[in-house]
Scaffold this active site. Structure first.
Site, short mmCIF file in Angstrom:
data_model
loop_
_atom_site.label_atom_id
_atom_site.label_comp_id
_atom_site.label_asym_id
_atom_site.label_seq_id
_atom_site.Cartn_x
_atom_site.Cartn_y
_atom_site.Cartn_z
CG ASP A 1 -2.04 0.99 1.13
OD1 ASP A 1 -2.11 1.72 0.12
OD2 ASP A 1 -2.87 1.04 2.07
CB ALA A 2 3.23 2.51 -2.24
CE LYS A 3 -4.18 4.81 0.16
NZ LYS A 3 -3.57 3.85 1.13
NE ARG A 4 5.94 5.06 -3.46
CZ ARG A 4 6.37 5.51 -2.29
NH1 ARG A 4 5.84 6.59 -1.75
NH2 ARG A 4 7.36 4.89 -1.67
CB THR B 1 -2.45 0.99 -3.46
OG1 THR B 1 -1.49 1.53 -2.54
CG2 THR B 1 -3.09 -0.25 -2.84
#
Length: 281
Positions: A93-96, A120
């Site tokens: 879960d990094a939401k880059r 993510t």
């Protein structure tokens, strides 16, 4: 095995729609470990060992490691999960969300450094922020679509005047993710459990994509409503539109005592049972 088939296998093998989020907060660690960031790896390993036969995925959130200078512990943890829970896919879960060569480096970080099975991403800057990740054909790419936070309304619920039918932004994203963006069958979507009506809309627009659904547990999302809205099955009961229902704090911090891992397992088992009851009810 690619991410989608890996996820499907784990769901069948463990009879589970549950993902345990690994969001280690040393201030909440049990006993003598409390406040000790050097114990992040040990704490997460204990949770993994206690729940690895109960879940369909694990989801470590990179910020909880980076904030404590614990990226090396995250690398160790990822390797540990590969060794001890090889049947369970791991979603970083990094939401880059960036373009060009920067996106390429973020993809290398997720898939080479950390060996994640999926990551993510924020799609706000468009398809060229996603394309570099799709060059890893066995990996999953999970896009923020209709998030569980109240501020998601600021953008996600706005209508697009230039698109026929004037869909809301999250609806247009779901449509693109199911169709022209999903060139290799690698894309999934994040949809918050706090908005079951929107989960149903996303599922209608993206009937086969995996939906990562946070918000069950400490955030108050309704497990039964989530399953009804998001899970799709055929006439034989086979899953055609998978869901990955994430619970983090409710599992990780079920106890502040020495029994924290056993307590985490009890909560994970209870949550899995609740999700399965909704699935089969």
């Amino acid at each position: 095995m690619n991410f989608i088939s890996h996820l499907a296998r784990a769901t069948r093998l463990h009879d589970s729609l549950l993902c345990v989020g690994l969001d280690p907060e040393p201030s909440k660690f049990p006993g003598a470990w409390k406040g000790d960031a050097g114990r992040i790896f040990e704490f997460c390993c204990a949770i993994v060992d206690a729940t690895k036969d109960v879940v369909c995925a694990f989801k470590p959130q990179i910020a909880y490691f980076a904030a404590h200078r614990a990226e090396a512990q995250l690398e160790e943890l990822m390797a540990y999960m590969k060794r001890t829970a090889p049947d369970v896919p791991v979603i970083l879960d990094a939401k880059r969300g960036d373009i060009g060569s920067t996106a390429e480096q973020y993809a290398r970080e997720a898939f080479e450094r950390y060996q994640a099975d999926a990551v993510t991403l924020s799609p706000f800057m468009g398809f060229d922020t996603i394309e570099p990740y799709l060059r890893w054909p066995d990996k999953g790419v999970i896009l923020l679509c209709r998030t569980s936070n109240p501020g998601g309304n600021d953008w996600q619920m706005q209508r697009l005047a230039d698109v026929p039918g004037q869909p809301r932004l999250f609806e247009r994203l779901a449509e693109l993710a199911q169709t022209e963006w999903n060139r290799n069958g690698q894309i999934g979507l994040v949809v918050g459990a706090t908005y079951p009506e929107e989960i149903a809309k996303v599922r209608a627009l993206a009937p086969t994509l995996p939906l990562l659904i946070p918000g069950v547990g400490a955030q108050g999302g309704d497990a039964e409503a989530t399953v009804r809205a998001g899970l799709s099955t055929d006439a034989s009961g086979q899953i055609t539109g998978p869901i990955v229902v994430n619970s983090s704090r409710a599992v990780l911090y079920a106890s502040s005592g020495a029994d924290f891992a056993a307590a985490a397992r009890r909560v994970a088992l209870a949550t899995r049972a609740q999700l399965n009851a909704a699935r089969r009810g």
